[in-house]
Motif scaffolding. Structure first.
Motif, PDB file in Angstrom:
ATOM      1  N   LEU A 131       0.824  -1.288   0.042  1.00 13.90           N
ATOM      2  CA  LEU A 131      -0.021   0.137   0.086  1.00 13.90           C
ATOM      3  C   LEU A 131       0.841   1.132   0.020  1.00 13.90           C
ATOM      4  O   LEU A 131       0.265   2.236   0.070  1.00 13.90           O
ATOM      5  N   MET A 132       2.067   1.065  -0.301  1.00 16.75           N
ATOM      6  CA  MET A 132       3.073   2.383  -0.179  1.00 16.75           C
ATOM      7  C   MET A 132       2.817   2.906  -1.349  1.00 16.75           C
ATOM      8  O   MET A 132       2.779   2.653  -2.375  1.00 16.75           O
ATOM      9  N   THR A 133       2.862   4.515  -1.047  1.00 24.74           N
ATOM     10  CA  THR A 133       2.714   5.324  -2.321  1.00 24.74           C
ATOM     11  C   THR A 133       3.958   6.247  -2.448  1.00 24.74           C
ATOM     12  O   THR A 133       4.548   6.485  -1.226  1.00 24.74           O
ATOM     13  N   TYR A 134       4.244   6.946  -3.382  1.00 23.76           N
ATOM     14  CA  TYR A 134       5.255   7.763  -3.655  1.00 23.76           C
ATOM     15  C   TYR A 134       4.877   9.209  -3.896  1.00 23.76           C
ATOM     16  O   TYR A 134       4.175   9.326  -4.703  1.00 23.76           O
ATOM     17  N   ASN A 135       5.692  10.150  -3.324  1.00 24.30           N
ATOM     18  CA  ASN A 135       5.556  11.580  -3.437  1.00 24.30           C
ATOM     19  C   ASN A 135       6.652  12.006  -4.694  1.00 24.30           C
ATOM     20  O   ASN A 135       6.244  13.090  -5.322  1.00 24.30           O
ATOM     21  N   TYR A 136       7.584  11.500  -4.732  1.00 27.97           N
ATOM     22  CA  TYR A 136       8.592  11.595  -5.938  1.00 27.97           C
ATOM     23  C   TYR A 136       9.020  10.353  -6.467  1.00 27.97           C
ATOM     24  O   TYR A 136       9.219   9.139  -5.974  1.00 27.97           O
ATOM     25  N   ASN A 137       9.119  10.472  -7.973  1.00 25.16           N
ATOM     26  CA  ASN A 137       9.953   9.511  -8.388  1.00 25.16           C
ATOM     27  C   ASN A 137      11.408   9.501  -8.236  1.00 25.16           C
ATOM     28  O   ASN A 137      11.779  10.713  -7.587  1.00 25.16           O
ATOM     29  N   ASN A 138      12.272   8.587  -8.824  1.00 33.11           N
ATOM     30  CA  ASN A 138      13.653   8.787  -8.558  1.00 33.11           C
ATOM     31  C   ASN A 138      14.441  10.144  -9.112  1.00 33.11           C
ATOM     32  O   ASN A 138      15.123  10.673  -8.278  1.00 33.11           O
ATOM     33  N   GLY A 139      14.014  10.439 -10.236  1.00 30.71           N
ATOM     34  CA  GLY A 139      14.504  11.612 -10.750  1.00 30.71           C
ATOM     35  C   GLY A 139      14.248  13.108  -9.824  1.00 30.71           C
ATOM     36  O   GLY A 139      15.106  13.806  -9.456  1.00 30.71           O
ATOM     37  N   ASP A 140      12.827  12.837  -9.647  1.00 28.77           N
ATOM     38  CA  ASP A 140      12.245  14.044  -8.846  1.00 28.77           C
ATOM     39  C   ASP A 140      12.981  14.039  -7.524  1.00 28.77           C
ATOM     40  O   ASP A 140      13.374  15.167  -6.856  1.00 28.77           O
ATOM     41  N   TRP A 141      13.251  12.904  -6.934  1.00 28.75           N
ATOM     42  CA  TRP A 141      13.780  12.702  -5.478  1.00 28.75           C
ATOM     43  C   TRP A 141      15.042  13.245  -5.430  1.00 28.75           C
ATOM     44  O   TRP A 141      15.575  14.092  -4.663  1.00 28.75           O
ATOM     45  N   ASN A 142      16.021  12.859  -6.503  1.00 26.71           N
ATOM     46  CA  ASN A 142      17.269  13.475  -6.751  1.00 26.71           C
ATOM     47  C   ASN A 142      17.403  14.944  -6.830  1.00 26.71           C
ATOM     48  O   ASN A 142      18.256  15.501  -6.008  1.00 26.71           O
ATOM     49  N   ASN A 143      16.508  15.421  -7.534  1.00 26.49           N
ATOM     50  CA  ASN A 143      16.323  16.940  -7.235  1.00 26.49           C
ATOM     51  C   ASN A 143      16.052  17.467  -6.036  1.00 26.49           C
ATOM     52  O   ASN A 143      16.603  18.679  -5.757  1.00 26.49           O
ATOM     53  N   PHE A 144      15.109  17.134  -5.463  1.00 29.20           N
ATOM     54  CA  PHE A 144      14.413  17.419  -4.197  1.00 29.20           C
ATOM     55  C   PHE A 144      15.510  17.470  -3.070  1.00 29.20           C
ATOM     56  O   PHE A 144      15.774  18.330  -2.303  1.00 29.20           O
ATOM     57  N   CYS A 145      16.566  16.266  -3.351  1.00 34.95           N
ATOM     58  CA  CYS A 145      17.505  16.210  -2.157  1.00 34.95           C
ATOM     59  C   CYS A 145      18.828  17.197  -2.550  1.00 34.95           C
ATOM     60  O   CYS A 145      19.686  17.316  -1.702  1.00 34.95           O
TER      61      CYS A 145
END
Lengths: 319, 950
Positions: free
Chosen positions: B927-941
């Motif tokens: 049931l886990m959902t995501y706020n970011y895909n990998n690319g977006d997460w890298n940018n976020f970080c």
């Protein structure tokens, strides 16, 4: 000389045998870990029975030797790698350990020696005091403290290096730039101690050489300070230093439990403790044999190296 | 001249370090090292899977085997959690407040077909819930696409409970409530005959060999016979496979004798792999094996026949007579005459239950010794031991003969006549009958599992189960992939083992994910199993909108501090926290707190005699621990909330062994938390003497219960004073003595050091101004194994430990403290079989009555098959809470804190709920959902401020 070498090698095997015997008996004396689940305990007992662990220790030891001598079989692991050969258990973990230790040596030996030379040449001046203070700090503080500091500042805060060692699957192999960069922090953590001890040692030896009579003679015959230092003082100072470096090379196979744990290096460092905790007898014995052998062999090499480096202390040499 | 050259070479070697090129090299190495930070900082490459959702987590230890049949650690089960799935699974309910079953490898609920099996599998008329038919999901496949059938489940069960493999995972189906019919017999059964290899020392004449051939006793096996006599030796086949050893197999003509025999006879092997030696083939074996004996191997194989095996009866098996079995005097005499009756001090279990103490072990428990006293005050165990212990055979058993029969009868009758008589009704119940079969011979066909057709199989249980229990049981897996399982077989002594599930190459999963990369001690990567039905629209049990995660990368990080740094850098999506991290993350929105079923406790030895024995170490007085007030005083010193928050990773305070995760009727009421029941609250309120009602500080039971802290330093002082007075008056303490309390755990840790320091400070504070001021010293010590056994036998004074149990069985948890047959009973100085208490309750619906029973009997009365097993929840709660109160009020065991798990989740992911459910946790990867895909997460970080979780 040959006689001396043979004698040392025979003694080495005798020592190895004694250590193996003691370790075998001691580890077998440890009580098996408590298992509250009845079926699990039953299986554990069945395995112990099947593997002959319930036989008298002496009988087990004879069987152990028989397997080694007849088939070079050190047995299989049951806890650390289920049914994996103990040779593989060690082999699979050796490369990361060797690499990190080797890189650390390549970094620390030149730096340690250069710092030592600098300190000796500038003895009792501010440069010497700075180097000596840094060296004392490196010698006094345990390596895991640097490890945490390096990991926190260079890894986590500045983001210059990966916080832990990378995996082969993400870097494509052990010999890639990405993998190397992920090893830098553990390499540095392992190096500081070696740099410090080498620098201290080099400084002491070189400082003594620099004040020797032959240096006066060298200067008197017209050599410059640099020429006299490099050709005479440093050469003589290296006699006790080089065996230390040789011993360091011999020890690149041994891992550091704490450094490997902090930087998640999949090396051999934790194998010893883990095999005792989980009573993986065969792994424990194989690791014992491996490290004891390396330690003893390193001792012999170091002792013999003195003879090669300085003919005056060569054993059995004709006068 | 040579000497000069040698010296010259050595001098050159030294020069190496002083010459220019070397100096340049050294400088270059250093320069590289200095430049590395800059270079690596620039070395950020773009990720290839920017559009995927990757979940990055870590475990601290690498799995050793994820074969569901024998994996035992959490790490072992980790991989299965993604690559395998049960017939049913548990997820969160739609409103996320409780749990719900979901069909997976099965479709539809299990069907009770007990009535169709009456007369079979021990099923009697009118019984229900014993035979269950499971319908398989027709779209279920292994990850290679091979369809999974009922045959796979039945075959896997046979392997799981196989007697030759003794898999630890078999426990689920061979014991306890979920025992499959005849599974125990099958698991325990061993062949009545065994093949014993002739050893090198044994010699036979030709006549003897011929006689054995005539009697069909001589066998040989390429795959089973060890080449040498030693344990763990290669088999003949294994040895021959070693290239360097093949030379020993060559005869004068250069032919390989192994190959000669193999080509002729290997196809004649029986099902166990053995070839019968006959008059026809004996000369062939003799000629060819003689080649081995004549070779350098002859030292270890002196005779040609040393590679043969002799078929013999198996080792004797001693089966204890059970309490239910009745024998007449004549029958017993007959058995004595037939030499069938035996007894062992060290092997015979005192009671019939699994895991019971042996007679010797039981006799070692001080509190139990009273049962062994005869009228003259003599210890009957000692009488028998002195006379007969030395006559035990190599298996530890003493034969019952006409001569000693009366002696055993007289002395064992003392035990039967004691309070133990309920469990040992007849004197001869401690005897064993010898046989040469390990158990009733049970073919697997008679075990309670069979295939109906490709998509249906039936499981038959010994006990009646409800549909809920069956579904819950079937959330576990036992399915394995036959081909790889069999390919991994090897023999370790008498045990067959398999390396199935030890590398990615010898394993086949069938869950939502599959292993894609596997790096020992470093990293495990999973990707979607595209053959899984859950992803296929239109397939049975297609899970639309679930399993958003495309990839899971799990690193092995042993050091929690490293893991936390990785998490803070955005490289992990969850991290476990310790107490030290709480100060920073206590108020984080991303902190998840989950309580487990275990409770950390300290148990004290309360047996004065045993404690006196411990005092021989001269480290201090221990006998005062036998005084209840002293133990109560220690309990009152401890602020459990403080311990939980500041020492034990944010755990909740515990006032009982049973915490908030135990349900007394989960099947019918998802909110039936035992700890929330009125009876359970009342027992704790009574324990601490808190009053409530009109005119009292607390108006209601809830208020009173919530107010309990278990911490009262003033009362503790009073109890210490009372304990001192009592102990002094009864010779348990002398003025000035130091009181030493060593508390044993399997290891020491910084956490335990803090606890030790806290306990010491609290005790010092409470004893200040009393006669015990500064006299009590607490120390936590490590004893890696055997500490529970040690305290049960009174050899140590205290242990720190935790027990956990089934979430749906709070009574089972209490059984750990009351069941004399269990090794979990460690309260030395307490006898649950003789000590009694009363319970007042409407047991039969006929009005309230007060009954008195022993602790053991009360706990058993509401267990399966007990008097009140089918009584109302009120009766069960009344008994459980009374049992709990009486156990706790002796303060032999001090519950401290509930086992707690603290997790910080990253901003990248959302769990289905932040409030863990004991069955479905946070909803898991399903049931886990995501706020970011990998690319977006890298940018976020890239902006480190985004990664602030405090």
């Amino acid at each position: 000389m040959a006689k001396y070498v043979i004698k040392r090698i025979l003694l080495m095997f005798f020592t190895l045998f004694v250590i193996m015997t003691i370790c075998f008996v001691l580890v077998k004396l440890l009580e098996p870990n408590e298992i509250l689940d009845v079926t699990q305990a039953e299986r554990e007992e069945a395995i112990r029975e099947a593997l002959g662990y319930n036989k008298p220790i002496l009988v087990q030891y004879l069987i152990y030797w028989k397997n080694i001598l007849t088939a070079f079989d050190f047995g299989v692991s049951f806890k650390i790698e289920y049914l994996g050969s103990v040779n593989d258990v060690i082999q699979d973990r050796l490369l990361p350990t060797i690499l990190i230790n080797l890189y650390a040596l390549l970094f620390s030996v030149p730096l340690g020696i250069l710092l030592g030379i600098a300190a000796a040449l500038k003895k009792n001046r501010w440069q010497d005091h700075v180097i000596s203070t840094v060296v004392m700090m490196f010698v006094s503080v345990p390596s895991f403290v640097y490890a945490f500091i390096l990991q926190y500042f260079l890894g986590a805060k500045l983001g210059w290096f990966p916080i832990q060692m990378a995996s082969v699957s993400s870097t494509g192999g052990y010999f890639t730039w990405e993998m190397f960069s992920s090893m830098i922090l553990p390499i540095l953590a392992l190096s500081f101690g070696s740099i410090a001890s080498l620098a201290r040692f080099t400084r002491a030896e070189l400082a003594e050489s620099l004040t020797s009579d032959y240096m006066l003679l060298a200067r008197a015959k017209g050599l410059t300070v640099g020429q006299a230092t490099i050709r005479h003082a440093l050469k003589n100072a290296m006699v006790p230093i080089l065996p230390t470096i040789i011993a360091m090379f011999a020890n690149i196979l041994t891992g550091s439990l704490i450094i490997e744990k902090i930087f998640s290096v999949p090396g051999v460092g934790g194998l010893y403790i883990q095999s005792i905790q989980e009573l993986d007898y065969n792994v424990f014995m194989a690791v014992t044999v491996f490290y004891t052998f390396i330690g003893l062999a390193a001792n012999i090499i170091v002792d013999l190296s003195y003879g090669f480096l300085d003919p005056r202390i060569r054993m059995g040499a004709k006068k | 001249m040579a000497m000069r050259e040698k010296i010259f070479t050595e001098v050159k070697f030294v020069k190496l370090f002083t010459q220019k090129p070397v100096a340049v090299f050294l400088a270059a190495v250093m320069l590289c090292c200095l430049l590395l930070p800059v270079l690596t900082a620039c070395n950020k490459k773009t990720s290839e899977d920017d559009y995927l959702y990757t979940y990055r987590e870590y475990i601290s230890k690498f799995p050793t085997t994820w074969n569901t049949h024998n994996g035992t650690t959490d790490a072992d089960e980790y991989i299965q959690g993604y690559t395998e799935i049960g017939l049913y699974d548990i997820t969160l309910s739609e409103d996320r407040t409780t749990y719900a079953f979901i069909d997976e490898m099965a479709t539809g609920d299990p069907k009770d077909i007990t009535s169709a099996n009456i007369g079979k599998y021990g099923i009697a008329e009118g019984e229900t819930g014993k035979a269950w038919e499971i319908t398989l999901n027709p779209d279920a496949t292994f990850e290679d696409g091979t369809r999974i059938t009922a045959e796979d489940y039945v075959w896997s069960m046979e392997r799981l409970i196989s007697p030759e493999m003794k898999n630890s995972g078999a426990s689920t189906f061979i014991t306890g409530d979920n025992e499959l019919y005849n599974a125990r017999n099958y698991y325990s059964f061993g062949s009545t005959e065994e093949y014993f290899k002739i050893n090198a020392e044994t010699t036979y004449t030709d006549d003897e060999i011929n006689q054995m051939i005539e009697d069909e006793l001589l066998y040989f096996s390429f795959t089973k016979t060890p080449i040498f006599d030693t344990e763990g030796s290669f088999t003949v086949e294994g040895h021959h496979n070693i290239e360097s050893q093949k030379k020993y197999y060559l005869n004068e003509d250069g032919e390989d004798v192994y190959d000669i025999l193999y080509s002729k006879y290997s196809n004649q092997a029986n099902e166990l792999g053995y070839i019968l030696i006959t008059k026809e083939n004996v000369s062939d074996f003799k000629t060819n094996f003689s080649v081995l004996s004549a070779s350098a191997l002859g030292v270890l194989i002196p005779n040609w026949y040393d590679l043969l095996s002799v078929l013999q009866a198996a080792s004797p098996v001693y089966t204890k007579i059970t309490a239910e079995t009745e024998y007449t005097e004549d029958q017993l005499n007959q058995m004595v005459e037939d030499e069938l009756l035996y007894f062992s001090f060290s092997k015979t279990p005192i009671f019939d239950s699994e895991g019971s103490f042996t007679v010797e072990g039981h006799h070692n428990i001080e509190s139990q010794r009273k049962f062994y006293k005869n009228e003259a005050g003599e210890d009957v165990y000692d009488i028998l031991y002195k006379k007969y212990a030395s006559s035990a055979n190599e298996y530890g058993y003493i034969k019952i003969t006409k001569e000693n029969f009366a002696d055993f009868k007289t002395n064992f009758s003392v035990l039967s006549a004691s309070a133990l008589g309920a469990l040992i009704p007849n004197w001869y119940d401690l005897l064993s009958i010898i046989s040469y079969e390990e158990s009733v011979e049970t073919p697997f066909d008679n075990v309670g599992i069979y295939k109906k057709d490709d998509t249906h199989f039936v499981m038959v249980f010994v006990n009646s189960l409800t549909a809920w229990q069956v579904k819950y049981l079937l959330t576990d897996n036992w399915l394995v992939y036959k081909k790889y399982y069999e390919e991994g077989y090897s023999q370790q002594g008498s045990l067959t083992v398999t390396n199935y599930g030890t590398t990615s190459g010898n394993y086949m999963g069938y869950g939502p994910y599959k292993l894609s990369a596997y790096e020992k001690d470093k990293e495990i990567t999973f990707v979607r199993n595209e053959n899984w039905y859950g992803y296929k629209e239109g397939a049975t049990n297609y899970h639309a909108g679930q399993f958003q995660t495309d990839k899971i990368v799990c690193q092995i990080i042993a050091d929690q501090a490293t893991a936390l740094l990785e998490f803070e850098a955005g490289n992990l999506d969850s991290v476990k926290l310790t107490t030290n991290n709480l100060s920073k993350y206590k108020f984080s929105d991303y902190l998840l707190k989950r309580t487990a079923s275990n409770t950390w406790s300290i148990t004290f030895n309360s047996n004065a005699e045993k404690l006196k024995e411990i005092e021989k170490d001269n480290a201090g007085n221990r006998r005062i621990l036998s005084v209840t007030d002293f133990r109560k005083a220690i309990s009152l010193c401890l602020d459990r909330s403080y311990i939980g928050q500041n020492i034990l990773a944010g755990s909740a305070a515990a006032f009982s062994f049973i915490n908030e995760n135990y349900y007394y009727d989960i099947e019918n009421d998802a909110n039936s938390i035992y700890r929330n029941s009125e009876q359970a609250k009342q027992s704790i309120v009574n324990l601490y003497g808190v009053e409530y009602g009109e005119g009292k500080t607390y108006k209601t039971l809830d208020e009173a219960y919530r107010a309990i802290t278990g911490y009262d330093i003033d009362s503790a002082k009073e109890y210490f004073t009372q304990a001192y007075t009592y102990a002094k008056a009864n010779g348990l303490y002398t003025d000035g003595e130091t009181i030493k309390i060593n508390i044993y755990n399997n290891a020491t840790s910084a956490q335990l050091s803090s606890l030790e320091q806290y306990m010491q400070t609290q005790i010092d504070t409470a004893t200040k101004g009393t006669f015990l001021s500064g006299k009590i010293k607490v120390e936590f010590k490590a004893q890696q194994s055997g500490r529970l056994e040690s305290i049960a036998q009174g050899q140590i004074e205290a242990v720190y430990y935790s027990y956990s149990g089934d979430y749906n069985d709070p009574n089972g948890m209490l059984g750990n403290f009351t069941d004399a047959s269990k090794t979990t009973l460690i309260e030395c100085g307490f006898d649950p079989t003789t000590e009694t208490f009363e319970v007042t309750c409407d047991f039969k619906g006929e009005g309230e009555e007060t009954l008195s029973k022993s602790y053991y009997d009360w706990q058993k009365s509401i267990s399966a098959g007990g008097t009140y097993a089918n009584a109302s929840n009120e009766v069960k709660l009344a008994i459980m809470s009374a049992l709990e109160f009486n156990l706790l009020s002796a303060f032999r065991t001090l519950p401290l804190c509930v086992g707690t798990d603290l997790t910080l989740r990253s901003k990248k992911v959302n769990y289905a709920t932040d409030t863990s459910n004991i069955f479905a946790m946070y909803g898991g990867v399903r049931l886990m959902t995501y706020n970011y895909n990998n690319g977006d997460w890298n940018n976020f970080c890239k902006d480190k401020n985004n990664l602030n979780y405090a």
